[in-house]
Scaffold this motif. Structure first.
Motif, PDB file in Angstrom:
ATOM      1  N   ALA A 204      96.685   2.430  39.985  1.00  0.00           N
ATOM      2  CA  ALA A 204      98.113   2.674  40.174  1.00  0.00           C
ATOM      3  C   ALA A 204      98.758   3.398  39.001  1.00  0.00           C
ATOM      4  N   THR A 205      98.144   3.360  37.819  1.00  0.00           N
ATOM      5  CA  THR A 205      98.735   4.085  36.690  1.00  0.00           C
ATOM      6  C   THR A 205      98.645   5.593  36.878  1.00  0.00           C
ATOM      7  N   SER A 206      97.716   6.044  37.712  1.00  0.00           N
ATOM      8  CA  SER A 206      97.526   7.487  37.887  1.00  0.00           C
ATOM      9  C   SER A 206      98.356   8.036  39.041  1.00  0.00           C
ATOM     10  N   THR A 207      99.647   7.723  39.011  1.00  0.00           N
ATOM     11  CA  THR A 207     100.590   8.397  39.894  1.00  0.00           C
ATOM     12  C   THR A 207     101.406   9.340  39.021  1.00  0.00           C
ATOM     13  N   LEU A 208     101.751  10.478  39.550  1.00  0.00           N
ATOM     14  CA  LEU A 208     102.459  11.479  38.745  1.00  0.00           C
ATOM     15  C   LEU A 208     103.870  11.042  38.375  1.00  0.00           C
ATOM     16  N   THR A 209     104.367   9.970  39.004  1.00  0.00           N
ATOM     17  CA  THR A 209     105.661   9.431  38.587  1.00  0.00           C
ATOM     18  C   THR A 209     105.533   8.566  37.339  1.00  0.00           C
ATOM     19  N   ASN A 210     104.303   8.297  36.916  1.00  0.00           N
ATOM     20  CA  ASN A 210     104.038   7.534  35.693  1.00  0.00           C
ATOM     21  C   ASN A 210     103.513   8.451  34.588  1.00  0.00           C
ATOM     22  N   ALA A 211     103.777   9.743  34.710  1.00  0.00           N
ATOM     23  CA  ALA A 211     103.241  10.705  33.738  1.00  0.00           C
ATOM     24  C   ALA A 211     104.250  11.795  33.446  1.00  0.00           C
ATOM     25  N   ALA A 212     104.095  12.402  32.270  1.00  0.00           N
ATOM     26  CA  ALA A 212     104.936  13.530  31.868  1.00  0.00           C
ATOM     27  C   ALA A 212     104.082  14.509  31.078  1.00  0.00           C
ATOM     28  N   PRO A 213     104.449  15.803  31.078  1.00  0.00           N
ATOM     29  CA  PRO A 213     103.683  16.782  30.312  1.00  0.00           C
ATOM     30  C   PRO A 213     103.672  16.412  28.826  1.00  0.00           C
ATOM     31  N   GLN A 214     102.468  16.226  28.279  1.00  0.00           N
ATOM     32  CA  GLN A 214     102.332  15.782  26.897  1.00  0.00           C
ATOM     33  C   GLN A 214     101.383  16.709  26.138  1.00  0.00           C
ATOM     34  N   ASN A 215     101.743  17.008  24.905  1.00  0.00           N
ATOM     35  CA  ASN A 215     100.884  17.836  24.060  1.00  0.00           C
ATOM     36  C   ASN A 215      99.491  17.210  23.974  1.00  0.00           C
ATOM     37  N   PRO A 216      98.430  17.959  24.308  1.00  0.00           N
ATOM     38  CA  PRO A 216      97.079  17.378  24.347  1.00  0.00           C
ATOM     39  C   PRO A 216      96.637  16.776  23.023  1.00  0.00           C
ATOM     40  N   ASP A 217      96.948  17.418  21.916  1.00  0.00           N
ATOM     41  CA  ASP A 217      96.516  16.918  20.619  1.00  0.00           C
ATOM     42  C   ASP A 217      97.167  15.574  20.316  1.00  0.00           C
ATOM     43  N   PHE A 218      98.471  15.459  20.570  1.00  0.00           N
ATOM     44  CA  PHE A 218      99.174  14.203  20.329  1.00  0.00           C
ATOM     45  C   PHE A 218      98.690  13.131  21.301  1.00  0.00           C
ATOM     46  N   ASN A 219      98.484  13.496  22.566  1.00  0.00           N
ATOM     47  CA  ASN A 219      98.049  12.550  23.583  1.00  0.00           C
ATOM     48  C   ASN A 219      96.694  11.949  23.244  1.00  0.00           C
ATOM     49  N   GLN A 220      95.762  12.783  22.828  1.00  0.00           N
ATOM     50  CA  GLN A 220      94.380  12.359  22.641  1.00  0.00           C
ATOM     51  C   GLN A 220      94.091  11.795  21.255  1.00  0.00           C
TER      52      GLN A 220
END
Length: 288
Positions: free
Chosen positions: A158-174
């Motif tokens: 259920a966490t992998s719904t696009l309403t639970n996500a936002a565009p995030q800088n890959p370097d900061f995300n990872q």
């Protein structure tokens, strides 16, 4: 950090005079999933005028064809990113990961109650982001409620719904944000009971290349749990000027968010549950 936020607000004011006009009241009703908020009380937040939000009780269908609510999200259908997701943290187990990435038919006026795989319905995407919006954008789909904080298979899905996500800088995300999520996991393991978590994003002044989905400028998280007969809260914000996650008090985080949205208040944990301990001094609430 304060210098950056102050100038960000100024830039937004210059770019759209009406963007931060007087706020309008919104139905912030999570009647079917209030158990995911501390004392069943959602954050006290009113969006800027002209910005539409939708409360979502995030649910998924189990193997017995019954829907199960797993967390709550306040979704911004104007910017196509969430304002926040709220969930209950329990001591996490080792859960595998499956990035199926669902959508919410209900946001596009479909009667379907729960999230569905993409391809469901013919008019999906008017009020929400789609996988195709992220393709070749240079941004990750950054989870608010992360897989790392789930403790069962359905929550993970259920966490992998696009309403639970936002565009995030890959370097900061990872790197920095992932490290932060791991540190929060270790911190909340010491709670006497399950902890309450609210995670959100602050929108940037730009969108990803499709001009539809707003980029997240900052990610934030607030936690609250009972430790040693006292409610303890922590706030987090990033990336800061060094690309790291900064720890704040809950009050500092709330003041920062209120300042960004140019609203009177953004109260993340409005109420504290009352504890009956007559033989001990009154338990002090520090989640503020």
């Amino acid at each position: 950090f304060e210098f950056t936020m102050r100038h960000l607000v100024i830039l937004l004011l210059l770019s759209s005079v009406c963007f931060f006009a007087l706020s309008e009241v919104v139905d912030n009703n999570f009647s079917k999933c209030k158990e995911f908020f501390l004392d069943t009380t959602p954050p006290d937040f009113t969006p800027p005028a002209g910005v539409s939000v939708k409360p979502i009780c995030q649910c998924i269908w189990d193997n017995n064809d019954k829907h199960i609510f797993l967390y709550a999200t306040l979704y911004n259908t104007t910017w196509k990113i969430p304002v926040y997701s709220a969930y209950v943290f329990r001591k996490s187990k080792s859960i595998g990961r499956c990035d199926a990435w669902y959508i919410e038919p209900q946001l596009d006026l479909d009667p379907e109650l729960c999230m569905r795989s993409q391809g469901y319905g013919s008019k999906i995407g008017t009020n929400q982001a789609l996988n195709s919006d992220y393709e070749n954008s240079g941004y990750n789909k950054g989870h608010l409620y992360p897989v790392l904080h789930t403790d069962n298979h359905l929550s993970m899905l259920a966490t992998s719904t696009l309403t639970n996500a936002a565009p995030q800088n890959p370097d900061f995300n990872q790197k920095a944000w992932l490290g932060h999520e791991k540190a929060v996991t270790e911190d909340l393991k010491s709670c006497d009971e399950a902890a309450y978590v609210v995670t959100g994003v602050v929108p940037d002044t730009k969108t990803i290349p499709n001009k539809k989905v707003t980029v997240s400028k900052y990610y934030w998280r607030a936690t609250c749990c009972l430790k040693n007969n006292q409610y303890t809260g922590k706030g987090y914000y990033g990336p800061d000027n060094n690309g790291q996650v900064q720890e704040l008090t809950i009050k500092q985080l709330q003041d920062t968010l209120s300042g960004f949205y140019q609203i009177q208040k953004f109260i993340i944990f409005p109420r504290i549950p009352k504890l009956n301990q007559p033989k001990k001094p009154r338990i002090e609430f520090t989640c503020n």
